[in-house]
Write an enzyme that holds these catalytic residues in place. Structure first.
Site, mmCIF file in Angstrom:
data_model
loop_
_atom_site.group_PDB
_atom_site.id
_atom_site.type_symbol
_atom_site.label_atom_id
_atom_site.label_comp_id
_atom_site.label_asym_id
_atom_site.label_seq_id
_atom_site.Cartn_x
_atom_site.Cartn_y
_atom_site.Cartn_z
ATOM 1 N N GLY A 29 0.826 -1.207 0.000
ATOM 2 C CA GLY A 29 0.000 0.000 0.000
ATOM 3 C C GLY A 29 0.855 1.249 0.000
ATOM 4 C CD GLN A 31 4.706 4.787 5.470
ATOM 5 O OE1 GLN A 31 5.816 4.287 5.349
ATOM 6 N NE2 GLN A 31 4.520 6.078 5.657
ATOM 7 C CD GLN A 89 -0.230 -4.442 11.148
ATOM 8 O OE1 GLN A 89 0.248 -4.728 12.249
ATOM 9 N NE2 GLN A 89 0.094 -3.316 10.516
ATOM 10 C CG HIS A 111 0.309 2.137 14.200
ATOM 11 N ND1 HIS A 111 0.582 3.018 15.230
ATOM 12 C CD2 HIS A 111 -1.030 1.899 14.264
ATOM 13 C CE1 HIS A 111 -0.544 3.305 15.871
ATOM 14 N NE2 HIS A 111 -1.532 2.624 15.314
ATOM 15 C CD GLU A 230 -13.834 33.980 5.533
ATOM 16 O OE1 GLU A 230 -12.858 33.961 6.302
ATOM 17 O OE2 GLU A 230 -13.824 34.610 4.463
ATOM 18 C CD GLU A 234 -9.615 32.665 4.361
ATOM 19 O OE1 GLU A 234 -9.091 33.049 5.435
ATOM 20 O OE2 GLU A 234 -10.268 33.410 3.623
ATOM 21 C CB SER A 255 -4.309 40.492 10.132
ATOM 22 O OG SER A 255 -5.386 39.836 10.779
#
Length: 333
Positions: A29, A31, A89, A111, A230, A234, A255
């Site tokens: 897959g 990975q 697994q 993992h 918004e 963003e 800002s």
């Protein structure tokens, strides 16, 4: 302040530790493909296993591999890297890998879920370690080609041969992870922090925050398209700033109005109650409650998973977002 975890770089790793050894990659897959290609390009001996019915099987053939079944890969491999999805697994291990394990072999994970929660219980005479790149497969491959590598984690669960760390660092070097830095951890720490991060922040927290913001604006009479821009569109800009410069760097690149709003309003959204719920989520990860829930969910055909996914797909933000993204051809790069 306590020192951080131990870190390893190129000078601590020796590829020759893998000389004469065959690495079996179980699962081609996202990975699996990236790690296999990087290891091969590093001159290591790699064998691939993938299910013939999977589209990944053809991808492996196109990449020049002779693909075998999992039992053959486990039998021929000296090191066996299990890169199938978490929920399969254990069954793959029990059916194909465990019968072909012999003393001195090594099991590798990226993992720790199945080891940490006891779904896979390896014999005492094999090494068990983790090499976990902290990035998706595409980035692992991209950074290998760029000769930079992706920072990774390393953990030793079982050192039967006395060489587990040497093998793990050699494997990491094969991915060029040691160029960026490999951080020492444990299976428990990696698993629990990874699950918590996904649930409380990266996936669960962020997606629910976006949807709540969208709903708040739309319920107040604002256009859904404006609301989407918004609270969702963003967000990518802000995350890029955080990714590149940290939270403090982001605050100094927006800002002053946005920065003041961040500093004065953020804690009204993420309240003491929210933090208490985060601690509850962490406890469910730590005590195995979530793992049991997820394992049972898969055993019963994923009824809750599928119902919640359908419910989420039906939320108005999904249709609005698709319409607006279709207006942004640059996003399809």
């Amino acid at each position: 302040m306590a020192d951080g975890p131990k870190m390893y770089f190129d000078d601590a790793a020796d590829l020759s530790a893998l000389a004469g050894k065959k690495i079996a990659i179980i699962g081609y897959g996202i990975q699996g493909r990236a790690q296999a290609l990087c290891l091969r390009d590093s001159g290591l001996d790699v064998i691939i296993s993938e299910i013939q019915a999977s589209p990944n099987y053809q991808t492996a053939l196109d990449d020049g591999w002779e693909v075998v079944d999992a039992a053959t890969a486990a039998k021929e491999g000296d090191l066996i890297q299990i890169l199938t999805q978490d929920h399969v697994q254990a069954s793959v291990y029990k059916a194909f890998i465990e019968p072909n394990l012999t003393a001195g072999k090594a099991l590798i994970f990226s993992h720790g879920f199945n080891i940490h929660y006891g779904q896979i219980i390896p014999p005492k005479d094999v090494d068990v370690f983790m090499v976990a790149p902290k990035g998706p497969g595409a980035l692992v491959r991209e950074c290998y080609i760029a000769d930079t590598g992706v920072p990774s984690l390393v953990a030793i669960y079982q050192d039967a041969t006395g060489n587990a760390l040497k093998l793990a660092l050699a494997y990491a070097k094969g991915l060029k992870a040691t160029k960026a830095g490999v951080i020492e951890t444990t299976f428990r720490e990696e698993t629990e922090t990874d699950l918590f991060g996904e649930q409380a922040v990266l996936c669960g927290g962020v997606s629910e925050l976006i949807i709540a913001g969208f709903d708040t604006l739309v319920e107040a009479g604002y256009a859904p398209e404006i609301a989407y821009y918004e609270v969702c569109h963003e967000l990518g800009l802000i995350l890029d700033l955080i990714h590149n410069y940290g939270i403090d760097g982001m605050r100094r690149r927006v800002s002053d109005t946005a920065e003041y709003g961040d500093l004065t309003r953020g804690r009204r959204v993420i309240t003491a109650e929210t933090r208490a719920e985060m601690r509850r989520i962490l406890r469910e990860v730590q005590d195995g409650s979530f793992a049991k829930e997820w394992i049972l969910e898969n055993m019963t055909g994923r009824p809750t998973f599928n119902a919640l996914l359908r419910e989420g797909d039906a939320h108005p933000i999904m249709a609005v977002g698709k319409k607006l993204r279709d207006m942004m051809p640059w996003l399809k790069k």
